[in-house]
Write an enzyme that holds these catalytic residues in place. Structure first.
Site, short mmCIF file in Angstrom:
data_model
loop_
_atom_site.label_atom_id
_atom_site.label_comp_id
_atom_site.label_asym_id
_atom_site.label_seq_id
_atom_site.Cartn_x
_atom_site.Cartn_y
_atom_site.Cartn_z
N GLU A 102 0.84 -1.07 0.14
CA GLU A 102 0.08 0.08 0.01
C GLU A 102 0.82 1.18 0.05
OE1 GLU A 102 -2.35 0.20 3.42
OE2 GLU A 102 -3.80 1.88 2.68
N LYS A 179 -9.51 2.51 -2.28
CA LYS A 179 -9.84 1.82 -1.10
C LYS A 179 -11.10 2.15 -0.55
CE LYS A 179 -7.19 1.49 3.44
NZ LYS A 179 -6.24 2.07 4.00
N CYS A 216 -5.68 -3.02 2.30
CA CYS A 216 -5.47 -2.95 3.89
C CYS A 216 -6.72 -3.00 4.66
CB CYS A 216 -4.77 -1.75 4.15
SG CYS A 216 -3.85 -1.99 5.77
N1 LIG Z 1 -3.43 1.14 6.20
C1 LIG Z 1 -4.48 0.71 7.13
O1 LIG Z 1 -5.60 0.92 6.45
N2 LIG Z 1 -3.96 0.32 8.26
C2 LIG Z 1 -5.12 0.32 9.19
C3 LIG Z 1 -4.71 -0.47 10.51
C4 LIG Z 1 -5.13 -2.20 9.87
O2 LIG Z 1 -6.12 -2.27 9.06
O3 LIG Z 1 -4.26 -3.02 10.42
#
Ligand SMILES: NC(=O)NCCC(=O)O
Length: 369
Positions: A102, A179, A216
Site C-alpha cells: 500500500e 480503497k 489494507c
Molecule cells: N493502512 C491501513 O488501512 N491500516 C489500518 C490498520 C490495519 O487495518 O491494520
C-alpha cells in the site's frame, strides 16, 4: 522437479513444495540487494478435461529508502529504484502478476495528519511518474503489475484517493480500484486525507486470470472480500501497511479466511520498517506524543482456497514472495465445500436491506418477557 516441502510448520497445514528453484541470477540480486526471496508452489488436483491454469504471482514488501526529511522527489525516486531491482528478481523468477504494498512509493505519513509535504506524493493514477515507471516495468517484464499509490484526482477537484492502479503486460493502464474502507484506529488517520472509495468491487480480467484488490483495512470487512468473489475474482491482493502493536494477531487469519470463505487465492502484503517523521504527533488515544507509527511487520504471505498458505516473509527485511498457483483450485474448492452454492445471498440481501433502514428493529427475543 519439486523438492518436498521444506517448511514443516504444521499450523499452516502447508501443502506446498519449494517448486520454483530460485534462479542463480535472482538469488544474486537478492544477496547483493539485501532482500530475501522465497518461492513456493500450491498444487491443485489434476483434472481430465482442464489443463492446469498455472500463474506465478509475486508480492514485494520493503522499507522506505531515504529519511522522511529528504526532498519528496528524492524519497519517491529512491523507492522506485529499490523496488525496480526487486521487480527484476521477480521477472527472473518468472512472475506473471506482481503486487506492491500500500502507498508503496512514499512513507506512510498518514499518522501525522500533516498535509505538507506528504500530499505532494499524490499523483495522477493514469499518467503520474510512478505509473509511468510501472508501465515500463510491465512492458519490460511482460507482467501485470498492481501499484497502490496516493492518487491525485485532477478531474474532480484535485481530491485524494488511496488507489491501486492495474497495469497490463503492454504497459496499458487497465483500470484502478480505490480503497473501500478507511480506518479511524490508532494513528491511522487516513480519513484526514481521503474518503471511502467509489469504484465498487472491480475484477480485472487479465491474461493471467481474474484479479481484484482489497486495500489494507478492507481486509477486516468480510463483505468486501465477498463482493470480489461474487464478481468472479480468482486472485485478490491485499496491499497493506500495518503495525505490530495493532493488527499482528489478526494478520495470519484474515486473508487466509477470506481465501477459504470465497474460494479464491489471497495475497497479504505488508510493508516493513519503522518510519520516523520530523514532527511529533498524537492521535487522541492517550499515547504521549511520538514521531513514528511503530514497526510495520511485513510477514507477507499467500493463501489458497483449500485453506493452505505459504510461510510469511520476514518481520523486518525487504523481500519478494513468489507463489506459483493453479487457478483450477478455485473451482475445485467450490465443488468440494459448496460455499458459493450455499451462501444464500438472497437471504442476506433481504436482511441487510431491512437492517439499514432507520426504523430497523433488531430481531431479539428476550428471555424474560
Ligand atoms: N493502512 C491501513 O488501512 N491500516 C489500518 C490498520 C490495519 O487495518 O491494520
Amino acid at each position: 522437479m519439486f523438492s518436498p516441502s521444506v517448511d514443516n510448520n504444521s499450523c499452516l497445514h502447508i501443502k506446498i513444495f519449494r517448486a520454483i528453484e530460485i534462479p542463480t541470477a535472482a538469488a544474486a540480486l537478492g544477496k547483493n540487494g539485501d532482500f530475501e526471496i522465497k518461492a513456493y508452489k500450491i498444487n491443485a488436483a489434476a483434472e481430465e478435461l482442464r489443463k492446469p491454469r498455472s500463474v506465478r504471482t509475486g508480492i514485494i514488501q520493503h522499507k522506505i529508502v531515504l529519511p522522511t526529511t529528504a526532498p519528496v522527489k528524492e524519497q519517491r525516486d529512491a523507492i522506485l529504484e529499490r523496488v525496480g531491482r526487486i521487480a527484476e528478481a521477480a521477472a527472473l523468477c518468472g512472475v506473471n502478476v506482481l503486487c506492491f504494498q500500500e502507498a508503496w512509493n512514499m512513507p506512510f505519513a498518514f499518522c501525522t495528519r500533516e498535509k505538507q509535504p506528504w500530499c505532494e506524493f499524490a499523483e495522477d493514477a493514469e499518467t503520474g511518474p510512478t505509473t509511468q515507471f510501472v508501465q515500463k516495468l510491465a512492458r519490460q517484464f511482460g507482467m501485470v503489475i498492481l501499484s497502490p499509490i496516493l492518487e491525485r484526482d485532477g478531474v474532480h477537484g484535485d481530491t485524494l484517493w488511496n488507489t491501486t492502479v492495474v497495469v497490463g503486460t503492454s504497459g496499458n493502464v487497465i483500470g484502478k480500484t480505490r480503497k473501500n474502507h478507511i480506518p479511524r484506529v490508532g494513528d491511522f488517520n487516513e480519513s484526514t486525507y481521503y474518503m471511502e472509495g467509489n469504484t465498487g468491487h472491480k475484477v480485472f480480467n487479465t491474461k493471467f486470470g481474474k484479479i481484484a484488490i482489497n486495500i489494507c483495512y478492507g481486509r477486516h470487512h468480510p463483505q468486501n472480500w465477498l463482493m470480489y468473489g461474487i464478481n468472479g475474482a480468482e486472485m485478490v491482493f491485499n496491499p497493506s501497511a500495518t503495525i505490530g502493536g495493532l493488527s499482528e494477531p489478526l494478520w495470519p487469519i484474515e486473508a487466509r479466511n477470506a481465501a477459504i470463505a470465497n474460494s479464491y487465492f489471497t495475497f497479504a502484503i505488508n510493508r516493513v520498517g519503522t518510519e520516523i517523521f520530523p514532527n511529533e504527533f498524537t492521535s487522541a488515544d492517550g499515547k504521549p506524543a511520538h514521531r513514528d507509527f511503530g514497526h510495520f511487520y511485513g510477514s507477507s504471505y499467500a493463501a489458497a482456497p483449500d485453506g493452505s498458505r505459504t510461510p510469511g516473509l520476514s518481520r523486518t527485511n525487504d523481500g519478494l514472495l513468489v507463489t506459483e498457483i493453479d487457478l483450477n483450485l478455485c473451482r475445485q474448492a467450490k465443488d468440494n465445500w459448496g460455499f458459493r452454492m450455499t451462501q444464500r445471498l438472497d437471504l442476506y440481501a433481504e436482511s441487510l436491506t431491512k437492517a439499514i433502514k432507520p426504523d430497523y428493529k433488531p430481531d431479539v427475543v428476550d428471555e424474560n418477557l
